[in-house]
Write a protein that holds these residues in place. Structure first.
Motif, PDB file in Angstrom:
ATOM      1  N   ASP A  46       5.249  17.920  -3.321  1.00  0.00           N
ATOM      2  CA  ASP A  46       6.189  18.089  -4.423  1.00  0.00           C
ATOM      3  C   ASP A  46       5.881  17.160  -5.592  1.00  0.00           C
ATOM      4  OD1 ASP A  46       8.335  20.092  -3.903  1.00  0.00           O
ATOM      5  OD2 ASP A  46       8.353  19.024  -2.001  1.00  0.00           O
ATOM      6  N   GLY A  47       5.317  16.008  -5.283  1.00  0.00           N
ATOM      7  CA  GLY A  47       5.062  15.029  -6.325  1.00  0.00           C
ATOM      8  C   GLY A  47       4.074  15.542  -7.360  1.00  0.00           C
ATOM      9  N   HIS A  48       2.980  16.133  -6.899  1.00  0.00           N
ATOM     10  CA  HIS A  48       1.993  16.583  -7.869  1.00  0.00           C
ATOM     11  C   HIS A  48       2.495  17.794  -8.649  1.00  0.00           C
ATOM     12  CE1 HIS A  48      -1.848  16.554  -9.775  1.00  0.00           C
ATOM     13  NE2 HIS A  48      -2.049  17.824  -9.495  1.00  0.00           N
ATOM     14  N   GLN A  49       3.290  18.632  -7.987  1.00  0.00           N
ATOM     15  CA  GLN A  49       3.890  19.762  -8.723  1.00  0.00           C
ATOM     16  C   GLN A  49       4.752  19.240  -9.869  1.00  0.00           C
ATOM     17  OE1 GLN A  49       3.387  22.931  -8.789  1.00  0.00           O
ATOM     18  NE2 GLN A  49       1.795  22.640  -7.233  1.00  0.00           N
ATOM     19  N   MET A  50       5.522  18.183  -9.571  1.00  0.00           N
ATOM     20  CA  MET A  50       6.356  17.603 -10.623  1.00  0.00           C
ATOM     21  C   MET A  50       5.486  17.117 -11.773  1.00  0.00           C
ATOM     22  SD  MET A  50       9.315  15.430  -8.699  1.00  0.00           S
ATOM     23  CE  MET A  50      10.091  14.921 -10.227  1.00  0.00           C
ATOM     24  N   ALA A  51       4.365  16.468 -11.438  1.00  0.00           N
ATOM     25  CA  ALA A  51       3.481  15.958 -12.482  1.00  0.00           C
ATOM     26  C   ALA A  51       2.938  17.101 -13.333  1.00  0.00           C
ATOM     27  CB  ALA A  51       2.338  15.160 -11.840  1.00  0.00           C
ATOM     28  N   LEU A  74     -18.262   9.974   2.401  1.00  0.00           N
ATOM     29  CA  LEU A  74     -19.373  10.336   1.527  1.00  0.00           C
ATOM     30  C   LEU A  74     -19.767  11.794   1.707  1.00  0.00           C
ATOM     31  CD1 LEU A  74     -21.755   7.249   1.633  1.00  0.00           C
ATOM     32  CD2 LEU A  74     -20.427   8.091  -0.288  1.00  0.00           C
ATOM     33  N   GLU A  75     -19.560  12.326   2.912  1.00  0.00           N
ATOM     34  CA  GLU A  75     -20.001  13.705   3.121  1.00  0.00           C
ATOM     35  C   GLU A  75     -18.948  14.729   2.708  1.00  0.00           C
ATOM     36  OE1 GLU A  75     -19.286  14.408   7.832  1.00  0.00           O
ATOM     37  OE2 GLU A  75     -20.950  13.127   7.261  1.00  0.00           O
ATOM     38  N   GLN A  76     -17.711  14.260   2.492  1.00  0.00           N
ATOM     39  CA  GLN A  76     -16.705  15.187   1.978  1.00  0.00           C
ATOM     40  C   GLN A  76     -17.035  15.475   0.525  1.00  0.00           C
ATOM     41  OE1 GLN A  76     -14.431  15.975   4.404  1.00  0.00           O
ATOM     42  NE2 GLN A  76     -15.509  14.470   5.659  1.00  0.00           N
ATOM     43  N   LYS A  77     -16.768  16.692   0.117  1.00  0.00           N
ATOM     44  CA  LYS A  77     -17.033  17.016  -1.289  1.00  0.00           C
ATOM     45  C   LYS A  77     -16.126  16.172  -2.169  1.00  0.00           C
ATOM     46  CE  LYS A  77     -18.336  21.683  -1.258  1.00  0.00           C
ATOM     47  NZ  LYS A  77     -17.422  22.699  -0.825  1.00  0.00           N
ATOM     48  N   ALA A  78     -16.689  15.621  -3.213  1.00  0.00           N
ATOM     49  CA  ALA A  78     -15.886  14.811  -4.128  1.00  0.00           C
ATOM     50  C   ALA A  78     -14.746  15.667  -4.662  1.00  0.00           C
ATOM     51  CB  ALA A  78     -16.752  14.300  -5.272  1.00  0.00           C
ATOM     52  N   ALA A  79     -13.528  15.228  -4.386  1.00  0.00           N
ATOM     53  CA  ALA A  79     -12.377  16.007  -4.817  1.00  0.00           C
ATOM     54  C   ALA A  79     -12.303  16.018  -6.346  1.00  0.00           C
ATOM     55  CB  ALA A  79     -11.110  15.419  -4.230  1.00  0.00           C
ATOM     56  N   GLN A  80     -11.957  17.160  -6.869  1.00  0.00           N
ATOM     57  CA  GLN A  80     -11.829  17.261  -8.318  1.00  0.00           C
ATOM     58  C   GLN A  80     -10.701  16.338  -8.776  1.00  0.00           C
ATOM     59  OE1 GLN A  80     -14.108  19.261  -9.745  1.00  0.00           O
ATOM     60  NE2 GLN A  80     -13.489  18.274 -11.646  1.00  0.00           N
ATOM     61  N   ALA A  94       0.821  -1.208   0.000  1.00  0.00           N
ATOM     62  CA  ALA A  94       0.000   0.000   0.000  1.00  0.00           C
ATOM     63  C   ALA A  94       0.858   1.262   0.000  1.00  0.00           C
ATOM     64  CB  ALA A  94      -0.937   0.004   1.209  1.00  0.00           C
ATOM     65  N   GLN A  95       2.066   1.154   0.587  1.00  0.00           N
ATOM     66  CA  GLN A  95       2.937   2.335   0.612  1.00  0.00           C
ATOM     67  C   GLN A  95       3.414   2.680  -0.790  1.00  0.00           C
ATOM     68  OE1 GLN A  95       2.683   3.557   3.477  1.00  0.00           O
ATOM     69  NE2 GLN A  95       1.902   1.659   4.351  1.00  0.00           N
ATOM     70  N   TYR A  96       3.643   1.673  -1.615  1.00  0.00           N
ATOM     71  CA  TYR A  96       4.031   1.938  -2.999  1.00  0.00           C
ATOM     72  C   TYR A  96       2.861   2.565  -3.754  1.00  0.00           C
ATOM     73  CZ  TYR A  96       8.410  -0.784  -3.157  1.00  0.00           C
ATOM     74  OH  TYR A  96       9.680  -1.250  -2.989  1.00  0.00           O
ATOM     75  N   GLY A  97       1.689   1.919  -3.651  1.00  0.00           N
ATOM     76  CA  GLY A  97       0.536   2.379  -4.411  1.00  0.00           C
ATOM     77  C   GLY A  97       0.115   3.790  -4.038  1.00  0.00           C
ATOM     78  N   GLY A  98       0.232   4.111  -2.740  1.00  0.00           N
ATOM     79  CA  GLY A  98      -0.208   5.425  -2.275  1.00  0.00           C
ATOM     80  C   GLY A  98       0.481   6.571  -2.991  1.00  0.00           C
ATOM     81  N   SER A  99       1.744   6.362  -3.339  1.00  0.00           N
ATOM     82  CA  SER A  99       2.477   7.457  -3.965  1.00  0.00           C
ATOM     83  C   SER A  99       1.976   7.718  -5.385  1.00  0.00           C
ATOM     84  CB  SER A  99       3.968   7.152  -3.975  1.00  0.00           C
ATOM     85  OG  SER A  99       4.208   5.977  -4.696  1.00  0.00           O
ATOM     86  N   THR A 100       1.513   6.689  -6.067  1.00  0.00           N
ATOM     87  CA  THR A 100       1.033   6.866  -7.438  1.00  0.00           C
ATOM     88  C   THR A 100      -0.120   7.862  -7.482  1.00  0.00           C
ATOM     89  OG1 THR A 100       1.591   4.560  -7.814  1.00  0.00           O
ATOM     90  CG2 THR A 100       0.189   5.609  -9.452  1.00  0.00           C
ATOM     91  N   THR A 101      -1.093   7.650  -6.593  1.00  0.00           N
ATOM     92  CA  THR A 101      -2.233   8.554  -6.541  1.00  0.00           C
ATOM     93  C   THR A 101      -1.803   9.945  -6.109  1.00  0.00           C
ATOM     94  OG1 THR A 101      -3.377   6.617  -5.736  1.00  0.00           O
ATOM     95  CG2 THR A 101      -4.620   8.644  -5.797  1.00  0.00           C
ATOM     96  N   ILE A 155       0.990  11.481  -6.562  1.00  0.00           N
ATOM     97  CA  ILE A 155       1.700  12.209  -7.616  1.00  0.00           C
ATOM     98  C   ILE A 155       0.760  12.563  -8.759  1.00  0.00           C
ATOM     99  CG2 ILE A 155       3.474  11.963  -9.390  1.00  0.00           C
ATOM    100  CD1 ILE A 155       5.010  10.226  -7.285  1.00  0.00           C
ATOM    101  N   LEU A 156      -0.056  11.617  -9.191  1.00  0.00           N
ATOM    102  CA  LEU A 156      -0.848  11.842 -10.403  1.00  0.00           C
ATOM    103  C   LEU A 156      -2.142  12.597 -10.152  1.00  0.00           C
ATOM    104  CD1 LEU A 156      -0.339   8.426 -12.185  1.00  0.00           C
ATOM    105  CD2 LEU A 156       0.768  10.592 -12.683  1.00  0.00           C
ATOM    106  N   VAL A 157      -2.720  12.458  -8.974  1.00  0.00           N
ATOM    107  CA  VAL A 157      -4.044  13.043  -8.757  1.00  0.00           C
ATOM    108  C   VAL A 157      -4.053  14.102  -7.668  1.00  0.00           C
ATOM    109  CG1 VAL A 157      -6.472  12.421  -8.686  1.00  0.00           C
ATOM    110  CG2 VAL A 157      -4.795  10.682  -9.151  1.00  0.00           C
ATOM    111  N   ASN A 158      -2.958  14.229  -6.938  1.00  0.00           N
ATOM    112  CA  ASN A 158      -2.917  15.197  -5.848  1.00  0.00           C
ATOM    113  C   ASN A 158      -3.821  14.801  -4.693  1.00  0.00           C
ATOM    114  OD1 ASN A 158      -1.813  17.410  -4.669  1.00  0.00           O
ATOM    115  ND2 ASN A 158      -3.289  18.863  -5.502  1.00  0.00           N
ATOM    116  N   ILE A 159      -4.232  13.544  -4.632  1.00  0.00           N
ATOM    117  CA  ILE A 159      -4.977  13.027  -3.478  1.00  0.00           C
ATOM    118  C   ILE A 159      -4.115  11.909  -2.917  1.00  0.00           C
ATOM    119  CG2 ILE A 159      -7.063  11.841  -2.703  1.00  0.00           C
ATOM    120  CD1 ILE A 159      -8.394  12.805  -5.285  1.00  0.00           C
ATOM    121  N   PRO A 160      -3.883  11.895  -1.603  1.00  0.00           N
ATOM    122  CA  PRO A 160      -3.098  10.784  -1.083  1.00  0.00           C
ATOM    123  C   PRO A 160      -3.891   9.490  -1.163  1.00  0.00           C
ATOM    124  CG  PRO A 160      -3.900  12.154   0.709  1.00  0.00           C
ATOM    125  CD  PRO A 160      -4.289  12.843  -0.562  1.00  0.00           C
ATOM    126  N   GLY A 161      -3.342   8.476  -1.820  1.00  0.00           N
ATOM    127  CA  GLY A 161      -4.003   7.181  -1.877  1.00  0.00           C
ATOM    128  C   GLY A 161      -3.998   6.553  -0.497  1.00  0.00           C
TER     129      GLY A 161
END
Lengths: 149, 499
Positions: free
Chosen positions: B96-101, B223-229, B71-78, B80-86
């Motif tokens: 910094d990861g999402h800025q790089m993306a 469910l009550e959090q606004k769906a992140a863009q 899960a620690q590996y997979g978490g970084s993918t999200t 970096i690519l989506v700006n949401i921590p997996g």
């Protein structure tokens, strides 16, 4: 007296409620002595500590400033809990397929704004097929699959 | 040498076809839940616990462990690519990861995260090999007083390192201890806190409790959090970073690995704290400090190395002392107990194949993860297109099946429904559930050790301060509490944990 830190206040009340339940039901267990702890000794100790912490939180909430508790989404919570209860009451008699379809479709209603019946039904069917395939046939877990007639 | 013989034994176990397969299932599932926001390793391990008793204990542990570090590996993918921590532990990677993306450097960001994680995973596993046996040897000498104080110290540390209010966290620990006592008391045979329900005679089912809080309660909260863009960066480009990028990251990866390994061992530590700590440290010491926050590759390398190192070393207290440092480790203890193995220092000597097989499988698993994550990253990105509205009913469904299968008892499913409400309220009131879970696992152990210690001392509570090791643990616990109470450090702690 105004509550300045509602989150602390309600947490404190919650702890006090649990402590009260613990202390009241621990009355029936024999206490023993420190050298020969009975079944009531440790619960009593923990109950008192929990009550103390609850009291501190409640008292403190009148003094320090804190955040408000956000709106509770009571309805989605109840829908999900209803789904889980449906599963509980149907699994033994109606089997895995019915129970799983029930909990999936009902709990999907918890976000009713983007609920789509077809999608939920398909999801439920896929899930049931997967569960039967993997859990019952693959891993041979003792689960009733169909209603016991 | 002993260690080499042990490792050979371990690889002999880990490299059987069956265990390679379970290791793969573990790291694969771990990557999936790591990539998907809203479902974490705790829920996944809980859902798989009932399945794990159809396996041998070694295979079960190998699979469940794979989920956690995968899960620690997979978490970084999200992140970096989506700006949401997996995963929570990749929160800082978003900075910094999402800025790089955004700057078109998603590939190197993903690459350095995987390289750093792989290095850290291997180094931390080595640390387990070296540190665990002597630690277990020391722990074998512990009497009940030492154990009791160790648990107090561990729980206090977990509280101090948890986010949010310390008073609430202590409350959650005590409540967890109390919940852990429910069921038939082993010494007197009296049923405690069962309220007349026979379903509670064996206590509150741990799987049901943890899935209620981490699975269902959290879903309602999400469910009550606004769906992140969803701002998915699908252009990834070349994944292998340039040599210049790797060179500049080497010190960061090393620092992240060392700090992460240390923080992972602490109770309440593990992957999350490691990542936060490493990023904060990196901002202070990395030279030149150029542009942290604007896509500095070292801001990805350090926390990603640290969270993987922390994930690995958090197995040390679980395997040597039988004390969980985070909820996932509590789950692993639950898994061992299902198999009738009581975790503790004895496991290493009595079941060496279990311990060394698990350790060896971590290397195998880390290698698989690099392969899964670098060339196949495109596949994981597709996973992010699954909408949450389809995901959450499936999670709830699996939680129900999981809760039922542990004892084939519908009562456990109702217990789960009850604690789902409780878990949701806790999230709303900002009461961290992790201390509660740790307390729950340790409740009966703590009572038993206290009882034995006081039996030996004939009721004299001074036994806890007269034994030097026990005293040291208690002093450490008090010290930790004082440290948090000190205003200057409290500010610092909030700064580090919030960031």
């Amino acid at each position: 007296m105004t509550i300045r830190a509602p989150k602390d206040f309600w947490s404190g009340l919650m702890f006090l409620a649990f402590a009260a339940v613990a202390l009241l039901s621990a009355r029936g267990y024999s206490l023993g002595s420190a050298g020969k702890m009975g079944p009531g000794y440790f619960p009593l100790l923990l109950g008192l500590v929990l009550a103390l912490i609850g009291a501190i939180l409640v008292a403190r909430s009148f003094v320090i400033q804190g955040e408000r508790v956000g709106r509770l989404s009571v309805l989605p919570l109840m829908v999900v809990v209803l789904g889980v209860c449906l599963f509980a009451f149907s699994i033994e008699t109606l089997g895995l397929v019915v129970a799983l379809v029930a909990v999936t479709v009902v709990s999907a209603l918890a976000s009713w704004k983007d609920f789509r019946l077809r999608e939920a039904a398909l999801l439920a069917a896929a899930l049931a097929a997967f569960a039967v395939g993997v859990f019952v046939y693959g891993l041979r877990l003792p689960l009733p699959v169909w209603p016991a007639l | 040498m002993d260690a080499l013989a042990n490792l050979a034994l371990g690889f002999g176990v880990a490299l059987t076809l069956q265990n390679i397969a379970y290791c793969f299932i573990g790291v694969f599932l771990g990557t999936v839940v790591g990539v998907l926001p809203g479902i974490g390793p705790v829920t996944t391990v809980a859902m798989l616990l009932p399945i794990s008793f159809t396996l041998s204990p070694v295979s079960a542990m190998i699979m469940l462990a794979g989920i956690y570090y995968g899960a620690q590996y997979g978490g970084s993918t999200t992140a970096i690519l989506v700006n949401i921590p997996g995963e929570a532990s990749s929160v800082v990677t978003t900075i910094d990861g999402h800025q790089m993306a955004r700057q078109g450097r998603a590939g190197p960001a993903l690459g350095i995260a995987a390289i750093g994680s792989f290095f850290a995973g291997c180094a931390a596993t080595l640390l387990i090999c070296v540190a665990a046996p002597p630690l277990a040897a020391i722990a074998l000498e512990f009497g009940p007083a030492e154990y009791f104080s160790l648990m107090v110290c561990g729980l206090i540390a977990a509280v101090v390192l948890a986010r949010g209010s310390v008073v609430k966290a202590i409350g959650m620990v005590v409540l967890g201890l109390l919940l852990g006592l429910a069921g038939t008391d082993v010494n007197s045979g009296i049923r405690r806190f069962t309220f007349g329900y026979t379903g509670l005679a064996d206590g509150i089912e741990f799987v049901a409790l943890s899935m209620a809080i981490y699975g269902i309660g959290e879903i309602v909260y999400n469910l009550e959090q606004k769906a992140a863009q969803a701002d998915v960066m699908s252009r990834i480009g070349r994944v292998w970073p340039a040599w210049e990028d790797i060179r500049i990251c080497i010190p960061s990866i090393l620092r992240g690995t060392v700090l992460g390994s240390l923080l992972g061992v602490l109770p309440g530590g593990g992957a999350l704290l490691a990542a936060f700590g490493a990023y904060t440290l990196e901002k202070k010491v990395a030279k030149p400090p150029r542009n942290f926050g604007n896509g500095d590759i070292r801001g990805v390398a350090a926390p990603e190395s640290a969270n993987n190192a922390g994930a690995q070393t958090s197995f040390i207290p679980m395997l040597t002392l039988g004390i969980p440092s985070n909820p996932t480790m509590a789950m692993m203890i639950g898994a061992l107990m299902i198999h009738g193995i009581s975790p503790g220092p004895r496991v290493m000597t009595e079941r060496p194949e279990l311990f060394w097989g698990l350790v060896a499988s971590m290397w195998v698993g880390n290698l698989m993860l690099v392969i899964l994550n670098l060339p196949l990253v495109g596949m994981w990105v597709k996973l992010l297109r699954i909408p949450y509205r389809m995901l959450f009913p499936a999670i709830i469904g699996f939680c129900c099946v999981g809760a039922f299968t542990v004892n084939s008892n519908m009562f456990d499913v109702l217990v789960m429904a009850f604690f789902a409400v409780f878990g949701y309220l806790c999230l709303k009131l900002e009461c961290e559930p992790a201390p509660l879970i740790l307390g729950f696992v340790l409740g009966p152990l703590m009572e038993e050790n206290m009882r034995r210690a006081l039996l030996i001392s004939r009721g004299d509570p001074r036994v806890f301060v007269e034994e030097p090791i026990s005293l040291a643990f208690l002093i450490a616990a008090v010290g930790l509490l004082l440290v948090v109470a000190a205003p200057a450090i409290r500010m610092k702690r909030e700064e580090v944990l919030k960031e």
